[in-house]
Structures are given as structure tokens and as C-alpha cells.
Write a protein that holds these residues in place. Sequence first.
Motif, PDB file in Angstrom:
ATOM      1  N   ALA A  35       0.829  -1.208   0.000  1.00 29.88           N
ATOM      2  CA  ALA A  35       0.000   0.000   0.000  1.00 29.88           C
ATOM      3  C   ALA A  35       0.864   1.258   0.000  1.00 29.88           C
ATOM      4  O   ALA A  35       0.515   2.258  -0.626  1.00 29.88           O
ATOM      5  CB  ALA A  35      -0.937  -0.004   1.210  1.00 29.88           C
ATOM      6  N   VAL A  36       1.993   1.228   0.698  1.00 27.20           N
ATOM      7  CA  VAL A  36       2.925   2.355   0.681  1.00 27.20           C
ATOM      8  C   VAL A  36       3.535   2.497  -0.709  1.00 27.20           C
ATOM      9  O   VAL A  36       3.655   3.604  -1.243  1.00 27.20           O
ATOM     10  CB  VAL A  36       4.022   2.173   1.745  1.00 27.20           C
ATOM     11  CG1 VAL A  36       5.104   3.240   1.589  1.00 27.20           C
ATOM     12  CG2 VAL A  36       3.413   2.232   3.142  1.00 27.20           C
ATOM     13  N   THR A  37       3.914   1.379  -1.312  1.00 25.00           N
ATOM     14  CA  THR A  37       4.458   1.400  -2.666  1.00 25.00           C
ATOM     15  C   THR A  37       3.427   1.963  -3.644  1.00 25.00           C
ATOM     16  O   THR A  37       3.764   2.768  -4.520  1.00 25.00           O
ATOM     17  CB  THR A  37       4.872  -0.014  -3.103  1.00 25.00           C
ATOM     18  OG1 THR A  37       5.885  -0.495  -2.210  1.00 25.00           O
ATOM     19  CG2 THR A  37       5.412  -0.018  -4.507  1.00 25.00           C
TER      20      THR A  37
ATOM     21  N   TYR B 218       0.108   8.777   4.618  1.00 23.04           N
ATOM     22  CA  TYR B 218       0.276  10.221   4.781  1.00 23.04           C
ATOM     23  C   TYR B 218       1.499  10.495   5.660  1.00 23.04           C
ATOM     24  O   TYR B 218       2.290  11.408   5.392  1.00 23.04           O
ATOM     25  CB  TYR B 218      -0.981  10.830   5.390  1.00 23.04           C
ATOM     26  CG  TYR B 218      -1.028  12.337   5.324  1.00 23.04           C
ATOM     27  CD1 TYR B 218      -1.618  12.987   4.248  1.00 23.04           C
ATOM     28  CD2 TYR B 218      -0.484  13.114   6.339  1.00 23.04           C
ATOM     29  CE1 TYR B 218      -1.665  14.364   4.178  1.00 23.04           C
ATOM     30  CE2 TYR B 218      -0.518  14.498   6.284  1.00 23.04           C
ATOM     31  CZ  TYR B 218      -1.113  15.121   5.200  1.00 23.04           C
ATOM     32  OH  TYR B 218      -1.142  16.498   5.132  1.00 23.04           O
ATOM     33  N   THR B 219       1.667   9.700   6.709  1.00 27.21           N
ATOM     34  CA  THR B 219       2.838   9.836   7.580  1.00 27.21           C
ATOM     35  C   THR B 219       4.121   9.520   6.828  1.00 27.21           C
ATOM     36  O   THR B 219       5.145  10.202   6.997  1.00 27.21           O
ATOM     37  CB  THR B 219       2.701   8.903   8.795  1.00 27.21           C
ATOM     38  OG1 THR B 219       1.517   9.231   9.525  1.00 27.21           O
ATOM     39  CG2 THR B 219       3.897   9.027   9.721  1.00 27.21           C
TER      40      THR B 219
ATOM     41  N   ILE C 264       6.601   6.196  11.549  1.00 25.57           N
ATOM     42  CA  ILE C 264       5.859   5.175  10.799  1.00 25.57           C
ATOM     43  C   ILE C 264       5.500   4.008  11.707  1.00 25.57           C
ATOM     44  O   ILE C 264       4.377   3.479  11.665  1.00 25.57           O
ATOM     45  CB  ILE C 264       6.681   4.718   9.579  1.00 25.57           C
ATOM     46  CG1 ILE C 264       6.831   5.876   8.587  1.00 25.57           C
ATOM     47  CG2 ILE C 264       6.019   3.522   8.901  1.00 25.57           C
ATOM     48  CD1 ILE C 264       7.891   5.649   7.526  1.00 25.57           C
ATOM     49  N   GLY C 265       6.441   3.593  12.544  1.00 28.50           N
ATOM     50  CA  GLY C 265       6.141   2.530  13.499  1.00 28.50           C
ATOM     51  C   GLY C 265       5.071   2.946  14.486  1.00 28.50           C
ATOM     52  O   GLY C 265       4.162   2.164  14.809  1.00 28.50           O
TER      53      GLY C 265
ATOM     54  N   GLY D 255      -3.339   4.811  -1.932  1.00 25.55           N
ATOM     55  CA  GLY D 255      -3.358   5.569  -3.182  1.00 25.55           C
ATOM     56  C   GLY D 255      -3.932   6.959  -2.996  1.00 25.55           C
ATOM     57  O   GLY D 255      -3.406   7.949  -3.528  1.00 25.55           O
ATOM     58  N   PHE D 256      -4.998   7.067  -2.211  1.00 26.40           N
ATOM     59  CA  PHE D 256      -5.620   8.365  -1.973  1.00 26.40           C
ATOM     60  C   PHE D 256      -4.677   9.283  -1.190  1.00 26.40           C
ATOM     61  O   PHE D 256      -4.584  10.479  -1.473  1.00 26.40           O
ATOM     62  CB  PHE D 256      -6.933   8.187  -1.222  1.00 26.40           C
ATOM     63  CG  PHE D 256      -7.695   9.467  -1.010  1.00 26.40           C
ATOM     64  CD1 PHE D 256      -8.111  10.232  -2.075  1.00 26.40           C
ATOM     65  CD2 PHE D 256      -7.989   9.901   0.275  1.00 26.40           C
ATOM     66  CE1 PHE D 256      -8.809  11.417  -1.875  1.00 26.40           C
ATOM     67  CE2 PHE D 256      -8.675  11.076   0.486  1.00 26.40           C
ATOM     68  CZ  PHE D 256      -9.093  11.840  -0.595  1.00 26.40           C
ATOM     69  N   ALA D 257      -3.957   8.723  -0.218  1.00 26.76           N
ATOM     70  CA  ALA D 257      -3.013   9.528   0.559  1.00 26.76           C
ATOM     71  C   ALA D 257      -1.916  10.089  -0.339  1.00 26.76           C
ATOM     72  O   ALA D 257      -1.524  11.259  -0.212  1.00 26.76           O
ATOM     73  CB  ALA D 257      -2.407   8.689   1.682  1.00 26.76           C
ATOM     74  N   GLY D 258      -1.398   9.259  -1.261  1.00 23.42           N
ATOM     75  CA  GLY D 258      -0.360   9.727  -2.173  1.00 23.42           C
ATOM     76  C   GLY D 258      -0.852  10.839  -3.078  1.00 23.42           C
ATOM     77  O   GLY D 258      -0.176  11.855  -3.271  1.00 23.42           O
TER      78      GLY D 258
END
Length: 253
Positions: free
Chosen positions: A87-89, A157-158, A179-180, A228-231
Motif C-alpha cells: 500500500a505504501v508502494t 500520509y505519515t 511510521i512505526g 493511493g488516496f493519501a499519495g
Amino acid sequence: MPVRRIALGRAEEATHPDSIRAALAEFFSTLIFVFAGEGSVMAYAKLTGGDSTTPSGLVAVALAHALGLFVAVAVAINISGGHVNPAVTFGALMGGHISILRGILYWIAQLLGAVVASLLLKFTTNGRSTSPFAVSSGVGSWNAVVLEIVMTFGLVYTVYATAIDAKRGSLGTIAPLAIGFIVGANILAGGAFDGASMNPARAFGPALVSGKWRYHWIYWVGPLIGGGFAGLLYEWLMVPSEPLHQPLQPEDY
């Protein structure tokens, strides 16, 4: 718009040494994270005979995930960016920070890392079953999807604010910790409802090894939409194309 910056990537990128090193970093970091996170769930269940949704179990599991992800991101951030999460990728892809080809390499590495971690856990615990994510009684599937969207949005977002944004300055040094922390906090908030995955790879490894797939789609749909929305949102609202002034440094606040 950020979506215009999405690039397919060149064919030679798949075999470039930098890409291979980055994929390996994602593999090992995801293995470290899933082994610690899933291992904490299995260990708590063995020690108590119960599940991790009791108050003490939820705190223990949240802490294990927070610490495991902190280390996993820290050891890979200078090589691959320390995504440790499809999801981050995907969020980085939607913001134009990674090509589609490189993103696919990351996804393969992350999923393999999660599977290997789950297999190692099953072997080292003498065949004890891994614990796939599931929706709690009284919580609907679409409730869980929205919960995963919201939690993964906060996570990605973070990541953008502390690890990807070029204006992050000295905040980049605390990116793994932040992030953690957000993952640990989200587990405390949502763990009792749907397990709080926020990570398709984290869900995929235990599901594959246990063979239980009933709710698995939730842990792909929700995180990918949220990430995806956060990016897109961060690139659209928080990164001006022509800065009008020098951004304040953290110590100036």
C-alpha cells in the motif's frame, strides 16, 4: 496532477543493480516485520490460550508491530525507501515517486518476504498455524474496508510527510519511528474490529500459509484505496509546484 507523473519505467530497470538491491531490501525488511508482528500474535495466543483482542494482548501486539516496523523501515530506508508494504508502494506510485515496473518488483519482494516469514514461523513453532486477519463479530465487511482505508491513509500520509517529501528536512531522521508509531496506534484503534492490517503483504503471508482466505480481499481493497488516496492528496495539496517562500524548519515552529 500527480497521476500524470506516473511512469511505466524502462525494461532495463528490472535487472539494474540498484533495482535488485532495493527489491532485496524490501524482501528482508518485510520478512523482519512480518516475523515480529505475526510472531507476537502467535506467541500471545500460545501463552494465554486466547486471542490478541484482549486488552493486554492488543497492547502487546501493537507494540511488537510498532517496534518491528520501526526496525524494518530503518534498515531499508536508504536503499529502497523502506516501504515494507504494497500500500505504501502504491501510494508512492500514485504520487509519481516510483515507476510501475519498480513498484511491481517491490510488490513481489514484499509478498515473498511475508510468505517466507510465515513459513519460518510455522516451522520454528513446530507446525503452529499462522493467524490470518479476520473481521470481528458484529463488524461488517464494508465497515472493515472503510476502517482499513482510514488507517492506511494515516500510515501513507505519515510516510509522505516524514520520508518522501523533499521538504521534510530533519524530520526524515524520525521517519522510521513515526511510521512505526502510527501503525502501533492504529492497531490499538482498529485491532479489535478487523485486526488492523494496513498492509496487504502482512495479510497475505499468514493467509497463504494457513490456507484461510475468507476475508482476505478486505486487506487488499482497503489499504490500496487508502494508500493511493493519501499519495494523490499529499502531492496535490501539500506539494506546491512553485513554492512562494522558504518553508519553515521544524526548529522554527
